[in-house]
Design a protein around this motif. Structure first.
Motif, PDB file in Angstrom:
ATOM      1  N   THR A   1      -3.185   4.479  -0.483  1.00  0.00           N
ATOM      2  CA  THR A   1      -3.957   4.110  -1.669  1.00  0.00           C
ATOM      3  C   THR A   1      -4.245   2.613  -1.587  1.00  0.00           C
ATOM      4  OG1 THR A   1      -1.914   3.762  -2.925  1.00  0.00           O
ATOM      5  CG2 THR A   1      -2.950   5.930  -3.098  1.00  0.00           C
ATOM      6  N   GLU A   2      -5.130   2.132  -2.463  1.00  0.00           N
ATOM      7  CA  GLU A   2      -5.555   0.730  -2.367  1.00  0.00           C
ATOM      8  C   GLU A   2      -4.406  -0.221  -2.670  1.00  0.00           C
ATOM      9  OE1 GLU A   2      -7.470  -0.273  -6.735  1.00  0.00           O
ATOM     10  OE2 GLU A   2      -8.762   0.582  -5.184  1.00  0.00           O
TER      11      GLU A   2
ATOM     12  N   TRP B   1      -1.911   8.256   4.786  1.00  0.00           N
ATOM     13  CA  TRP B   1      -3.123   8.010   4.007  1.00  0.00           C
ATOM     14  C   TRP B   1      -2.765   7.110   2.830  1.00  0.00           C
ATOM     15  CZ3 TRP B   1      -7.800  10.114   5.675  1.00  0.00           C
ATOM     16  CH2 TRP B   1      -7.705  11.082   6.681  1.00  0.00           C
TER      17      TRP B   1
ATOM     18  N   LYS C   1       0.290   7.883  -0.257  1.00  0.00           N
ATOM     19  CA  LYS C   1       0.291   9.006  -1.188  1.00  0.00           C
ATOM     20  C   LYS C   1       0.280  10.342  -0.464  1.00  0.00           C
ATOM     21  CE  LYS C   1      -1.851  10.693  -5.427  1.00  0.00           C
ATOM     22  NZ  LYS C   1      -2.904  10.461  -6.445  1.00  0.00           N
TER      23      LYS C   1
ATOM     24  N   ASP D   1       4.168   9.741  -1.959  1.00  0.00           N
ATOM     25  CA  ASP D   1       4.358   8.454  -2.641  1.00  0.00           C
ATOM     26  C   ASP D   1       5.737   7.835  -2.487  1.00  0.00           C
ATOM     27  OD1 ASP D   1       3.037   6.413  -3.922  1.00  0.00           O
ATOM     28  OD2 ASP D   1       3.743   6.999  -5.898  1.00  0.00           O
TER      29      ASP D   1
ATOM     30  N   GLN E   1       0.868  -1.170   0.000  1.00  0.00           N
ATOM     31  CA  GLN E   1       0.000   0.000   0.000  1.00  0.00           C
ATOM     32  C   GLN E   1       0.910   1.226   0.000  1.00  0.00           C
ATOM     33  OE1 GLN E   1      -3.066  -0.107   3.090  1.00  0.00           O
ATOM     34  NE2 GLN E   1      -3.107  -2.343   2.953  1.00  0.00           N
TER      35      GLN E   1
ATOM     36  N   HIS F   1      -7.704  13.320   3.824  1.00  0.00           N
ATOM     37  CA  HIS F   1      -7.817  12.840   2.446  1.00  0.00           C
ATOM     38  C   HIS F   1      -8.861  11.727   2.382  1.00  0.00           C
ATOM     39  CE1 HIS F   1      -4.271  15.190   1.328  1.00  0.00           C
ATOM     40  NE2 HIS F   1      -3.809  14.843   2.515  1.00  0.00           N
TER      41      HIS F   1
ATOM     42  N   GLN G   1     -10.522  10.612   0.114  1.00  0.00           N
ATOM     43  CA  GLN G   1     -10.432   9.755  -1.071  1.00  0.00           C
ATOM     44  C   GLN G   1      -9.465   8.611  -0.870  1.00  0.00           C
ATOM     45  OE1 GLN G   1      -8.950  12.631  -0.546  1.00  0.00           O
ATOM     46  NE2 GLN G   1      -7.469  13.226  -2.123  1.00  0.00           N
ATOM     47  N   ALA G   2      -8.716   8.611   0.240  1.00  0.00           N
ATOM     48  CA  ALA G   2      -7.747   7.554   0.506  1.00  0.00           C
ATOM     49  C   ALA G   2      -8.454   6.227   0.752  1.00  0.00           C
ATOM     50  CB  ALA G   2      -6.888   7.913   1.712  1.00  0.00           C
ATOM     51  N   TRP G   3      -7.719   5.136   0.525  1.00  0.00           N
ATOM     52  CA  TRP G   3      -8.265   3.797   0.755  1.00  0.00           C
ATOM     53  C   TRP G   3      -8.355   3.496   2.242  1.00  0.00           C
ATOM     54  CZ3 TRP G   3      -6.430  -1.043   2.524  1.00  0.00           C
ATOM     55  CH2 TRP G   3      -7.227  -2.142   2.164  1.00  0.00           C
TER      56      TRP G   3
END
Length: 341
Positions: A261-262, A259, A53, A78, A50, A205, A207-209
């Motif tokens: 990402t998937e 945070w 980001k 990232d 994971q 965030h 929108q984070a996974w």
């Protein structure tokens, strides 16, 4: 943050490592039965990752005051990653890097270096529990070593066979520990956002996974065995803290929300070169291959703006005091270098 059950976008997820020991479970994950592992020793075992980001950091710029003026800053995106197996055992955690500019000394690089880790991931519930130990590392960027004062000091240290922080391998190393426990170098990374202080919307965030949080208390630079080098390293830490709002002030607590990402599949060779790519990039004046972070800001969004004129005067005074205590042929170049500051 509304976390929903994960249905397996990336193939191969098995899970089960979290459930292999009842002590691992929330609300109080206990991972002490697992050994603390070297962060780069098991890269070939990684299967999933994971990416972080959005690494959002926070610290008090005036610790101890009635208004400590807490700052928030996203470090370069990232670079940070969490690497684990299909069953969810964590084997590697890559942490972030950043830079700070000094009017007198140029750019200083700072890295959060992981010295040990252990833990688990559960993609189904989007949870994580890990333990980490880290140190801060600070060293001069290539442009900084062109500054007259830095060149003078580097030459002096080389002639006397003493280490100078001109590269990461010779960096100033800052001890860190669990908050409030100076003898405990291991601290937790847990699911959810940091607690104990308010987090502004610009540092969130949705929108984070998923999201995890951690916090570490800053200790003193580790001794090198060379009194002059230790005095110089203290000077550099003082200069760094002037420009960063006391980010690495002894006793301050540095927290960050990671945070994610998937999940993705891991290319183990790319994992190794990812760190090297960053190493080369940050050594070129902390340029980020994946874009820059954000400017440090207070809760209301007001930018943190160091008073560079005041900092320059304070730096000149501190540097002058340090240089004045040195012996040998360096004294011939001191007055000229101080004029350049």
């Amino acid at each position: 943050m509304d976390i929903k059950k994960y249905t397996g976008v990336v193939p191969g997820w098995q899970g089960g490592f979290e459930q292999s020991n009842s002590d691992f479970a929330y609300p109080n994950p206990n991972l002490t039965s697992l050994p603390m592992l070297d962060n780069m020793a098991n890269i070939d075992l990684l299967q999933r990752q994971q990416a972080v980001k959005w690494p959002e950091f926070s610290w008090e710029t005036e610790k101890g005051n009635s208004n400590p003026k807490r700052c928030y800053q996203m470090f370069a995106p990232d670079i940070s990653r969490l690497g684990y197996t299909d069953t969810g055992r964590v084997y590697s955690i890559i942490c972030p890097q950043q830079g700070i500019s000094s009017p007198s000394l140029g750019t200083l690089n700072v890295e959060v270096t992981v010295t040990g880790q252990r833990g688990w991931v559960d993609e189904t519930d989007r949870e994580i529990a890990a333990d980490m130990s880290v140190v801060g590392k600070i060293w001069f960027s290539p442009s900084a070593v062109q500054k007259p004062i830095v060149k003078l000091l580097w030459s002096h240290f080389e002639k006397s066979k003493q280490p100078f922080p001109s590269e990461k391998s010779k960096a100033i190393v800052v001890y860190t520990h669990k908050v409030g426990q100076a003898e405990q170098s291991i601290f937790p990374l847990l699911s959810g956002e940091s607690t104990g202080f308010d987090i502004p919307e610009f540092a969130k965030h949705p929108q984070a996974w998923s999201v995890g949080h951690l916090g570490v208390e800053i200790g003193a630079p580790l001794k090198t065995g060379y009194p002059v080098v230790d005095a110089f390293n203290k000077l550099i830490m003082d200069v760094f803290n002037l420009g960063s709002g006391n980010m690495l002030q002894v006793g301050n607590v540095l927290t960050w929300n990671v945070w994610f990402t998937e999940p993705e599949l891991v290319d183990t060779e790319e994992w190794r070169t990812h760190a090297q790519r960053w190493r080369e990039s940050i050594d070129a004046d902390h340029g980020s291959p994946d874009g820059p972070g954000t400017q440090a800001r207070y809760f209301d969004g007001t930018p943190f703006k160091p008073d560079f004129d005041l900092i320059k005067e304070l730096e000149k005074s501190k540097i002058g005091d340090f240089l004045g205590n040195l012996e040998g042929d360096i004294k011939e170049g001191i007055s000229e270098c101080l004029k350049e500051i």
